[in-house]
Design a protein around this motif. Structure first.
Motif, PDB file in Angstrom:
ATOM      1  N   GLN B   6      -0.537  -1.356 -17.435  1.00  0.00           N
ATOM      2  CA  GLN B   6      -0.937  -2.397 -17.922  1.00  0.00           C
ATOM      3  C   GLN B   6      -0.322  -3.801 -17.163  1.00  0.00           C
ATOM      4  OE1 GLN B   6       1.191  -1.851 -22.044  1.00  0.00           O
ATOM      5  NE2 GLN B   6       0.836  -3.974 -21.643  1.00  0.00           N
ATOM      6  N   TRP B   7      -1.017  -4.847 -16.953  1.00  0.00           N
ATOM      7  CA  TRP B   7      -0.586  -5.887 -16.237  1.00  0.00           C
ATOM      8  C   TRP B   7      -0.995  -7.116 -16.630  1.00  0.00           C
ATOM      9  CZ3 TRP B   7      -3.968  -2.288 -14.326  1.00  0.00           C
ATOM     10  CH2 TRP B   7      -5.263  -2.751 -13.964  1.00  0.00           C
ATOM     11  N   PRO B   8      -0.539  -8.157 -16.474  1.00  0.00           N
ATOM     12  CA  PRO B   8       0.674  -8.391 -15.767  1.00  0.00           C
ATOM     13  C   PRO B   8       1.703  -8.187 -16.753  1.00  0.00           C
ATOM     14  CG  PRO B   8      -0.226 -10.685 -16.534  1.00  0.00           C
ATOM     15  CD  PRO B   8      -1.146  -9.512 -16.984  1.00  0.00           C
ATOM     16  N   ALA B   9       3.053  -7.957 -15.933  1.00  0.00           N
ATOM     17  CA  ALA B   9       4.303  -7.352 -16.933  1.00  0.00           C
ATOM     18  C   ALA B   9       4.713  -8.670 -17.782  1.00  0.00           C
ATOM     19  CB  ALA B   9       5.132  -6.967 -15.843  1.00  0.00           C
ATOM     20  N   THR B  10       4.715  -9.878 -17.106  1.00  0.00           N
ATOM     21  CA  THR B  10       5.056 -11.033 -17.677  1.00  0.00           C
ATOM     22  C   THR B  10       4.197 -12.176 -17.415  1.00  0.00           C
ATOM     23  OG1 THR B  10       7.571 -10.312 -17.282  1.00  0.00           O
ATOM     24  CG2 THR B  10       7.036 -12.568 -17.750  1.00  0.00           C
ATOM     25  N   LEU B  11       3.950 -12.983 -18.499  1.00  0.00           N
ATOM     26  CA  LEU B  11       2.955 -14.023 -18.585  1.00  0.00           C
ATOM     27  C   LEU B  11       3.405 -15.230 -19.342  1.00  0.00           C
ATOM     28  CD1 LEU B  11       0.156 -14.393 -17.264  1.00  0.00           C
ATOM     29  CD2 LEU B  11      -0.751 -13.600 -19.394  1.00  0.00           C
ATOM     30  N   LEU B  21      -5.164  -9.508 -20.565  1.00  0.00           N
ATOM     31  CA  LEU B  21      -4.242  -8.489 -20.349  1.00  0.00           C
ATOM     32  C   LEU B  21      -5.265  -7.142 -20.117  1.00  0.00           C
ATOM     33  CD1 LEU B  21      -1.475  -8.936 -23.004  1.00  0.00           C
ATOM     34  CD2 LEU B  21      -1.508  -9.910 -20.737  1.00  0.00           C
ATOM     35  N   CYS B  23      -5.369  -3.144 -19.232  1.00  0.00           N
ATOM     36  CA  CYS B  23      -4.810  -1.681 -19.090  1.00  0.00           C
ATOM     37  C   CYS B  23      -5.727  -0.737 -18.760  1.00  0.00           C
ATOM     38  CB  CYS B  23      -4.685  -1.381 -20.573  1.00  0.00           C
ATOM     39  SG  CYS B  23      -4.033   0.134 -20.892  1.00  0.00           S
ATOM     40  N   SER B 106       3.433  -5.795 -21.565  1.00  0.00           N
ATOM     41  CA  SER B 106       3.106  -7.315 -21.184  1.00  0.00           C
ATOM     42  C   SER B 106       4.057  -8.141 -22.248  1.00  0.00           C
ATOM     43  CB  SER B 106       1.885  -7.540 -20.943  1.00  0.00           C
ATOM     44  OG  SER B 106       1.202  -6.486 -20.349  1.00  0.00           O
ATOM     45  N   ARG B 107       4.859  -8.975 -21.345  1.00  0.00           N
ATOM     46  CA  ARG B 107       5.653 -10.018 -22.116  1.00  0.00           C
ATOM     47  C   ARG B 107       5.116 -11.175 -21.982  1.00  0.00           C
ATOM     48  NH1 ARG B 107       9.031 -10.245 -25.893  1.00  0.00           N
ATOM     49  NH2 ARG B 107      10.298  -8.724 -25.040  1.00  0.00           N
ATOM     50  N   LEU B 108       4.414 -11.957 -23.138  1.00  0.00           N
ATOM     51  CA  LEU B 108       3.600 -12.942 -23.271  1.00  0.00           C
ATOM     52  C   LEU B 108       4.530 -14.158 -23.923  1.00  0.00           C
ATOM     53  CD1 LEU B 108       0.835 -14.853 -22.867  1.00  0.00           C
ATOM     54  CD2 LEU B 108       0.166 -13.895 -25.031  1.00  0.00           C
TER      55      LEU B 108
END
Lengths: 115, 111
Positions: B6-11, B21, B23, B106-108
């Motif tokens: 999955q991406w992005p990892a950070t947003l 996001l 996947c 993914s950290r949002l």
């Protein structure tokens, strides 16, 4: 509705010793599945162990074992010979076996391992 | 073997901006796919699941939507993000025996 409760937000264990993480659940089903998942600081969640409710024998995976008490609706995880790499969040989860495979998770227990 | 990404990892996104996001799963066909949100101290909350292309079920009312345009692709979207959408989002696929395999997350952060 099914619920999963992990009453220990944080636990700590000395390296090489044994620790038990608690989990209780509530369901009216007779057949279901229970899981323990581990989420290390790297954040990718991985499956540790699973238990089918119709099996009386407790599941074991190397240093990880469970104490499944169906009547008490209890599903604890025992980690033997704790290692530094065991430090993580541990989530207990329940699945009723429905086709959609929705798991119900507890809030997690953060395990620290002291060297 | 099966893999899931999955991406992005950070947003980091401003309030009111859109979200996407993505996947993808490899090594399996017609998987059941899931989007979970993880909030601090609150465990994992199932947001959406899909049993096939174009089939989406929502577990909670919210500002988010999901789509499955291809068998092994699952997308989480929003037209206008809210502050409360901040969190850690996990995509997963399930085996027939209920085991979930998760993506990296993914950290949002919505500001």
């Amino acid at each position: 509705a099914q619920t999963v409760t992990q009453s220990q937000p944080e636990m700590s264990v000395q390296e090489a010793e044994t620790v038990t993480l608690s989990c209780t659940y509530d369901t009216s089903e007779s057949d279901y599945y229970l899981f323990w998942y581990k989420q290390p600081p790297s954040r990718q969640m991985i499956l540790v162990i699973r238990q089918e409710a119709y099996k009386q024998q407790n599941a074991t995976e190397n240093r990880f074992s469970v104490n499944f008490q169906k009547a008490a609706k209890s599903f604890s995880l025992k980690i033997s010979d704790s290692q530094l790499g065991d430090a993580a969040m541990y989530f207990c989860a329940y699945w009723d076996g429905g086709s959609q495979g929705n798991l119900i998770f507890g809030k997690g227990t953060k395990l620290s391992v002291k060297p | 073997s099966q893999t899931i990404h999955q991406w992005p990892a950070t947003l980091v996104q401003p309030v009111g901006s859109p979200l996407s996001l993505e996947c993808t799963v490899e090594g399996t066909s017609n998987p059941n796919l899931y989007w979970y949100r993880q909030a601090a101290g609150r465990g994992l909350q199932l947001l959406f699941y899909s049993v096939g292309i174009g089939q989406i079920s929502s577990e909670v009312p919210q500002n988010l939507s999901a789509s499955r345009p291809q068998d092994r692709q699952f997308i989480l979207s929003s037209k206008k993000l809210l502050l409360s959408d901040s969190g850690f989002y996990l995509c997963a696929w399930a085996t027939s025996t209920g085991e979930l395999f998760f993506g990296e997350g993914s950290r949002l952060t919505v500001l």
